[in-house]
Design a protein around this motif. Structure first.
Motif, short mmCIF file in Angstrom:
data_model
loop_
_atom_site.label_atom_id
_atom_site.label_comp_id
_atom_site.label_asym_id
_atom_site.label_seq_id
_atom_site.Cartn_x
_atom_site.Cartn_y
_atom_site.Cartn_z
N ARG B 168 -53.66 78.60 14.93
CA ARG B 168 -53.44 78.86 13.52
C ARG B 168 -52.13 79.62 13.33
O ARG B 168 -51.76 80.44 14.13
N ASP B 170 -51.78 81.83 11.41
CA ASP B 170 -52.23 83.23 11.35
C ASP B 170 -51.94 83.99 12.64
O ASP B 170 -51.50 85.13 12.60
N LEU B 171 -52.22 83.33 13.77
CA LEU B 171 -52.06 84.01 15.05
C LEU B 171 -50.61 84.41 15.27
O LEU B 171 -50.31 85.52 15.69
N ALA B 174 -49.69 87.10 12.90
CA ALA B 174 -50.25 88.38 13.34
C ALA B 174 -49.36 88.98 14.43
O ALA B 174 -48.97 90.15 14.35
N ALA B 175 -49.03 88.16 15.43
CA ALA B 175 -48.21 88.66 16.53
C ALA B 175 -46.86 89.14 16.01
O ALA B 175 -46.35 90.18 16.43
N ARG B 188 -47.08 84.79 25.07
CA ARG B 188 -48.33 85.55 25.10
C ARG B 188 -49.41 84.95 24.23
O ARG B 188 -50.59 85.19 24.45
N ILE B 189 -49.02 84.21 23.20
CA ILE B 189 -50.02 83.72 22.25
C ILE B 189 -50.19 82.20 22.33
O ILE B 189 -51.27 81.69 22.60
N PRO B 192 -50.92 80.61 26.22
CA PRO B 192 -52.28 80.81 26.73
C PRO B 192 -53.33 80.04 25.92
O PRO B 192 -54.32 79.57 26.45
N THR B 193 -53.07 79.91 24.60
CA THR B 193 -54.06 79.26 23.77
C THR B 193 -54.15 77.76 24.08
O THR B 193 -55.22 77.18 24.06
N ARG B 274 -62.92 80.53 28.04
CA ARG B 274 -61.86 81.47 27.69
C ARG B 274 -61.69 81.60 26.19
O ARG B 274 -61.46 82.66 25.66
N MET B 275 -61.79 80.46 25.50
CA MET B 275 -61.56 80.50 24.05
C MET B 275 -62.84 80.87 23.31
O MET B 275 -62.87 80.94 22.09
N GLY B 276 -63.94 81.07 24.07
CA GLY B 276 -65.16 81.50 23.43
C GLY B 276 -65.75 80.45 22.54
O GLY B 276 -65.75 80.57 21.31
N VAL B 279 -68.71 80.68 18.98
CA VAL B 279 -68.30 81.38 17.75
C VAL B 279 -67.01 80.72 17.30
O VAL B 279 -65.93 81.17 17.60
N ARG B 281 -64.06 79.31 15.00
CA ARG B 281 -63.39 79.63 13.75
C ARG B 281 -62.12 78.86 13.71
O ARG B 281 -61.38 78.95 14.66
#
Lengths: 573, 281
Positions: B168, B170-171, B174-175, B188-189, B192-193, B274-276, B279, B281
């Protein structure tokens, strides 16, 4: 001054989503930006953070102009609606992100992280992944992360939107507490008025990209300046009222010799008094109606009373439950009130109001005036008037009979032969504004304001009112005749600037200003000819021959455009 | 009560559809593969080892696996860039380009093979230019890599694309608001994602590269011990009526495919953990 915005404008594909917003936020203040979705509030917030580039205006944080500064150097904390946590990092890494970026030492990072997690009541959660936390906890992490680098400004974009009611309440309290503890200047964006009331020092209401009003919650609730704020912040009945001297009546006047001053009255449901007997003297009579709906709502009882359109008239055209002949008035009563005077559906009641606030809006309603039914209906249904009425939530009534005085509200006439004469007659017989429409006129793309001297304040007020609802470019035009002596020029300019700053103060309206020298009519024609689909707001200082000739040219001439004429107040000039 | 294997579903027709699934999978996939395995295991063990470790066979493995790995690595880098520009930017012809990515999927592999051979042959219009620089692509291992890059590109792009869309805005915002610069945000964002997706794309391209035949044989020149890939060697052995040799190599390739699929699955599970997942979103 912690945060200062000056004429901030952001356009997407030339359509302004944030339009000319100026506001100042004090150190430690909590401001809530409230507005419906699409009102531009989130874009404005992102612009402050530097995540959105603005097209015009300035953003200052703590006296430093940061307009051209990228987001990472602005040092603000930002909390997103959907948390935006880094999912591949633990809570600890998320919180420490800003500190690592700043190359803080490991021990200091640990200390700060512990402190922050304690602040948001998440001690011991350091090693969890975001996916292992509930929504409320994730948002707490987001808050802690946003505060890590000790920002002096905290921005929250609908932070509770994705949470359920109970968690929302709890988190609201947490954030308010943290904010007060740290004294960090905060802007929160929401569409939820309860949230705004609960958290804000001040509320700024946004609509269609404009910051309509700013004030403390109670101020905005009790004394809104616009229809939108009156109805968006809590429930409200908006009625057309008629003032003669100090007397206020709600019955629509017939053809009378003197036109009463029309107002838009705001009556909150809780200020409505419903009686079956006589009305007490200290209340203002509104009218009578029949109880149509009774609803139990916990601590209060909500009622809807059907009112005939013949007596009182709602100020907004498309009110829920209204039909051609009647409309619904909202009322609410506390239980003691209800016990003292129980009511039943179908019962006839007298409606009065304890407290009435009248909106300072210059445009209360439109009255289409023409000689016969066909023409008046064509005028009423013309695209520009219909669009304006819908956008401004303003009622259009019609009148075909000749009367001794101008109709209440703003008379609307068709342009063409005789229009100048009719306009002047209306202005001389009680109307303070007249709107003259050419056939088939559309919403303007540009509004030119030629304010005049005495009529200037009024003209700018009307223009501000229009511009709040029409996404048009606006130009304030001042024309000096070439032979005007220097001293008079200065005086003229001072009047203009005063009017402009008053408009800015009263309506939050800022206009591009153009100064011209030369023949007034020629310069005006030149300005209006610069772009198709313009509209003119004209302040009229006097009704003398020269003005009459000018009006004839504008309203009956070969090229017609919508003209809104504002007369100087009585006694001026 | 006995534990039920099948959870009852309100949808009728389970018996029929499940029966068909088993029949279909058995007849189309399992049966032929089983035949291959049985045929290969019928070869005496020492002969099987000999066939598998034959000099020519080992050279073909080296080329097949080496070229496939190199091509997949190249694709991982450039496929990511392609996916990035397709997802992140709006430019004229974006949709057309997006469609073109799938061409190597749709094209008969022989067609792309011939096309590559024509362009890169010493007389072809890219080949002549490269020859001036002293690089020969056609009829060398480089040609094999080029062919496998072409074939593998869509796998990487199509794996990474949805993952990139998922990152997103957003990420990154945010960073950035936390003070991270562009490179930092990427490393870093973003990286890895999308890492699990990129790994999946790499593995898919690699697996496809090992098995690729049609597009390679025209450009490789098929010199034994030099530019001969394993699938081609199987065909050659068949043509020489060396059924044992073909079956042994086939068996080996099958085993490798299994390992690959297993690896892909592991990579995907790792990514989801890793990404969970759960949950969302």
């Amino acid at each position: 001054m912690s945060i200062a915005l000056d004429q901030v404008t952001k356009r997407y594909q030339s359509h302004p989503v944030v339009n000319d917003v100026s506001i100042e936020i004090q150190q430690g203040e909590f401001l809530v930006l409230l507005g419906p979705s699409g009102s531009g509030k989130s874009t404005l917030l992102r612009a402050i953070a530097g995540l959105v580039e603005i097209d015009h205006g300035r953003v200052s944080l703590h006296g430093r102009d940061v307009t051209g500064v990228v987001a990472r150097d602005r040092g603000v904390g930002f909390v997103f609606q959907h948390y935006a946590l880094f999912r591949h990092m633990s809570v600890a890494d998320n919180v420490e992100f800003a500190l690592r970026v700043r190359r803080m030492k490991r021990a200091d990072r640990l200390e700060r992280r512990t402190e922050l997690l304690k602040l948001v009541a998440l001690e011991g959660m350091d090693d969890r992944l975001p996916a292992q936390l509930s929504g409320g906890q994730q948002q707490r992490v987001a808050v802690a992360r946003a505060l890590a680098h000790r920002p002096e400004v905290l921005l929250l974009d609908e932070p509770f939107g994705a949470l359920d009611a109970k968690i929302r309440e709890e988190l609201r309290r947490t954030i308010r507490k943290i904010q007060q503890e740290l004294g960090v200047s905060t802007i929160l964006v929401t569409h939820d008025q309860d949230e705004a009331f609960a958290m804000a020092d001040r509320i700024g209401v946004m609509h269609q990209g404009r910051l309509l009003e700013v004030g403390t919650p109670d101020e905005l609730y009790a004394r809104p300046r616009t229809r939108f704020v009156a109805t968006f912040l809590g429930a409200a009945n908006l009625l057309l009222g008629y003032r003669r001297g100090s007397a206020l009546r709600f019955e629509r006047p017939g053809a009378e010799n003197v036109t009463p001053r029309e107002i838009v009255a705001v009556i909150r449901p809780e200020e409505v008094e419903l009686t079956t007997g006589k009305v007490s003297k200290d209340l203002t009579l509104v009218g009578s109606g029949v109880v149509e709906e009774l609803q139990f709502a916990g601590s209060t009882e909500r009622l809807r009373v059907r009112m005939p359109m013949t007596g009182t008239m709602p100020a907004t055209p498309d009110r829920e439950g209204a039909d051609g002949s009647s409309w619904l008035l909202d009322a609410s009563r506390t239980f003691p009130e209800q016990r003292a005077n129980p009511l039943a559906v179908g019962q006839k009641v007298t409606v009065s109001a304890r407290r009435i606030h009248s909106l300072p809006t210059p445009i209360t309603s439109f009255t289409a005036v023409a000689r016969d039914q066909a023409n008046v209906e064509a005028l009423r249904d013309s695209p520009l008037l219909a669009a304006l009425a819908a956008r401004m939530q303003t009622r259009i009534t019609i009148r075909t009979t000749r009367t001794a005085s101008a109709p209440p509200g703003m008379p609307v006439l068709a342009a063409g032969p005789g229009a100048a004469g009719t306009a002047l007659w209306n202005l001389a017989h009680g109307a303070s504004q007249v709107f003259v429409l050419p056939h088939g006129a559309e919403l303007p793309a540009r509004i030119v304001v030629l304010p005049g001297a005495e009529a200037g304040v009024g003209a700018l007020g009307v223009a501000a009112s229009l511009l709040r609802h029409v996404p048009a470019e606006s130009v304030l035009l001042a024309i000096h005749e070439a032979e005007t002596p220097e001293r008079e020029r200065a005086a003229h300019l001072r009047v203009l600037l005063d009017a402009r700053s008053k408009a800015l103060l009263d309506h939050g309206l800022d206009l591009r200003t153009e100064l011209r020298f030369g023949d007034p009519d020629a310069e005006l024609a030149r300005e209006l000819g610069m772009q198709a689909n313009s509209m003119l707001v004209l302040g009229l200082d006097s009704l003398d021959d020269r003005e009459t000739a000018r009006l004839k040219g504008l309203l009956e001439g070969p090229t017609l455009l919508p003209v809104l004429i504002v007369r100087a107040p009585d006694g001026a000039g | 009560m006995a534990k039920r294997i099948v959870v009852p579903s309100p949808l009728p027709g389970f018996g029929l559809t499940f029966g068909f699934t088993t029949f279909f999978l058995s007849s189309v996939i399992l049966l032929p593969l089983a035949a291959l395995v049985i045929r290969a295991l019928g070869i005496p063990f020492s002969e099987l080892i000999g066939l598998l470790l034959d000099e020519r066979a080992v050279a073909s493995y080296r080329l097949s696996f080496g070229a496939a790995a190199l091509a997949a690595a190249i694709n991982a880098v450039f496929g990511f860039i392609v996916a990035w520009s397709l997802v992140r930017y709006e430019f004229p012809g974006r949709r057309l380009l997006d469609t073109m990515i799938d061409l190597p999927f749709a094209l008969p592999t022989a067609v792309s093979g011939i096309a590559l051979a024509t362009v890169f042959s010493p007389t072809g219009w890219l080949g002549t230019k490269l020859a001036i620089a002293g690089v020969q692509v056609a009829y060398t291992w480089i040609g094999v890599v080029v062919a496998l890059v072409l074939i593998g590109l869509p796998f990487v792009v199509r794996s990474v694309q949805p993952a990139l869309i998922e990152v997103r805005k957003d990420l990154e915002d945010a960073a950035e608001s936390l003070g991270a610069g562009g490179f930092h945000v990427f490393r870093r964002i973003i990286l890895p994602t999308i890492m699990p997706a990129l790994a999946t794309g790499f593995t898919l391209a690699f697996a496809r590269g090992i098995g690729e035949y049609g597009s390679v044989v025209f450009i490789s020149g098929n010199l034994p011990l030099k530019t001969e890939i394993t699938p081609l060697l199987i065909v050659i052995k068949l043509e020489q009526y060396d059924y044992n040799g073909a079956a042994a190599l086939g068996f080996f390739m099958l085993a490798m495919s299994f390992v690959m699929l297993f690896a892909i699955n592991l990579v995907q599970q790792w990514g989801q953990r890793r990404m969970g997942l759960g949950v969302q979103r």
